[in-house]
Design a protein around this motif. Sequence first.
Motif, PDB file in Angstrom:
ATOM      1  N   LYS A  63       2.382   1.793  -3.385  1.00 14.28           N
ATOM      2  CA  LYS A  63       1.360   2.328  -4.284  1.00 14.28           C
ATOM      3  C   LYS A  63       1.183   3.829  -4.040  1.00 14.28           C
ATOM      4  O   LYS A  63       1.066   4.613  -4.987  1.00 14.28           O
ATOM      5  CB  LYS A  63       0.043   1.580  -4.047  1.00 14.28           C
ATOM      6  CG  LYS A  63      -1.043   1.889  -5.025  1.00 14.28           C
ATOM      7  CD  LYS A  63      -2.265   1.008  -4.763  1.00 14.28           C
ATOM      8  CE  LYS A  63      -3.388   1.313  -5.726  1.00 14.28           C
ATOM      9  NZ  LYS A  63      -4.553   0.464  -5.490  1.00 14.28           N
ATOM     10  N   GLU A  64       1.173   4.229  -2.775  1.00 14.31           N
ATOM     11  CA  GLU A  64       1.047   5.648  -2.411  1.00 14.31           C
ATOM     12  C   GLU A  64       2.247   6.446  -2.913  1.00 14.31           C
ATOM     13  O   GLU A  64       2.096   7.554  -3.438  1.00 14.31           O
ATOM     14  CB  GLU A  64       0.911   5.784  -0.886  1.00 14.31           C
ATOM     15  CG  GLU A  64       0.860   7.207  -0.371  1.00 14.31           C
ATOM     16  CD  GLU A  64      -0.470   7.900  -0.633  1.00 14.31           C
ATOM     17  OE1 GLU A  64      -0.573   9.087  -0.291  1.00 14.31           O
ATOM     18  OE2 GLU A  64      -1.392   7.271  -1.181  1.00 14.31           O
ATOM     19  N   ARG A 108       1.853   6.966  -6.609  1.00 15.25           N
ATOM     20  CA  ARG A 108       0.837   7.975  -6.873  1.00 15.25           C
ATOM     21  C   ARG A 108       1.391   9.380  -6.610  1.00 15.25           C
ATOM     22  O   ARG A 108       1.196  10.299  -7.403  1.00 15.25           O
ATOM     23  CB  ARG A 108      -0.408   7.731  -6.012  1.00 15.25           C
ATOM     24  CG  ARG A 108      -1.568   8.686  -6.331  1.00 15.25           C
ATOM     25  CD  ARG A 108      -2.689   8.576  -5.332  1.00 15.25           C
ATOM     26  NE  ARG A 108      -2.337   9.021  -3.992  1.00 15.25           N
ATOM     27  CZ  ARG A 108      -2.196  10.302  -3.630  1.00 15.25           C
ATOM     28  NH1 ARG A 108      -2.364  11.260  -4.494  1.00 15.25           N
ATOM     29  NH2 ARG A 108      -1.879  10.616  -2.389  1.00 15.25           N
ATOM     30  N   LEU A 109       2.113   9.538  -5.499  1.00 14.66           N
ATOM     31  CA  LEU A 109       2.672  10.847  -5.155  1.00 14.66           C
ATOM     32  C   LEU A 109       3.739  11.277  -6.163  1.00 14.66           C
ATOM     33  O   LEU A 109       3.833  12.466  -6.497  1.00 14.66           O
ATOM     34  CB  LEU A 109       3.233  10.830  -3.738  1.00 14.66           C
ATOM     35  CG  LEU A 109       2.184  10.756  -2.620  1.00 14.66           C
ATOM     36  CD1 LEU A 109       2.849  10.514  -1.278  1.00 14.66           C
ATOM     37  CD2 LEU A 109       1.335  12.006  -2.589  1.00 14.66           C
ATOM     38  N   ALA A 139       0.837  -1.202   0.000  1.00 19.34           N
ATOM     39  CA  ALA A 139       0.000   0.000   0.000  1.00 19.34           C
ATOM     40  C   ALA A 139       0.874   1.255   0.000  1.00 19.34           C
ATOM     41  O   ALA A 139       0.578   2.228  -0.715  1.00 19.34           O
ATOM     42  CB  ALA A 139      -0.935  -0.001   1.210  1.00 19.34           C
ATOM     43  N   LEU A 140       1.955   1.249   0.775  1.00 19.06           N
ATOM     44  CA  LEU A 140       2.852   2.410   0.828  1.00 19.06           C
ATOM     45  C   LEU A 140       3.576   2.600  -0.506  1.00 19.06           C
ATOM     46  O   LEU A 140       3.762   3.732  -0.962  1.00 19.06           O
ATOM     47  CB  LEU A 140       3.858   2.256   1.971  1.00 19.06           C
ATOM     48  CG  LEU A 140       3.274   2.392   3.375  1.00 19.06           C
ATOM     49  CD1 LEU A 140       4.310   2.006   4.426  1.00 19.06           C
ATOM     50  CD2 LEU A 140       2.758   3.799   3.618  1.00 19.06           C
ATOM     51  N   GLU A 175       1.891  12.485  -9.137  1.00 15.10           N
ATOM     52  CA  GLU A 175       1.312  13.794  -8.847  1.00 15.10           C
ATOM     53  C   GLU A 175       2.385  14.881  -8.884  1.00 15.10           C
ATOM     54  O   GLU A 175       2.169  15.967  -9.441  1.00 15.10           O
ATOM     55  CB  GLU A 175       0.617  13.781  -7.478  1.00 15.10           C
ATOM     56  CG  GLU A 175      -0.077  15.078  -7.144  1.00 15.10           C
ATOM     57  CD  GLU A 175      -0.785  15.060  -5.796  1.00 15.10           C
ATOM     58  OE1 GLU A 175      -1.363  16.096  -5.433  1.00 15.10           O
ATOM     59  OE2 GLU A 175      -0.759  14.024  -5.110  1.00 15.10           O
TER      60      GLU A 175
END
Length: 123
Positions: free
Chosen positions: A71-72, A75-76, A68-69, A79
């Motif tokens: 994936k985050e 994403r960041l 999950a981290l 962004e």
Amino acid sequence: MAQGSDSNDTSYTRSPSPGSTRGSQDDMRKVMRREKNRIAAQKSRLRQTQKADSLHLESENLEKENAALRKEVKRLKEEAKYLTTVLSNHESVCTGLSSPSSDLLYGPHHGYHQHIAVQHYPL
């Protein structure tokens, strides 16, 4: 090897005197001690199995959290890349950022944006 030290030597035997009740008590103590030892070993193996199960679950949870981290982070990063592109495209349009010497910069933004104050800090 000295005579009489062989464990198969039958020359030494107990006599069925009053000491034989002591021998049976010793035998009972041995049996009890072995039983307690067997129970303790069983409990120890059970605790070891429970600890291994607990560590396995913790490992699975940490792997999920790690995924999950990751994936985050992805994403960041995407962004940040997008925002960098937006900023780069905006810099060519924004005339207020062309003079970095002033403390406060006010971009005109063609009259439809609010004026944004940007304070420069020394590096």
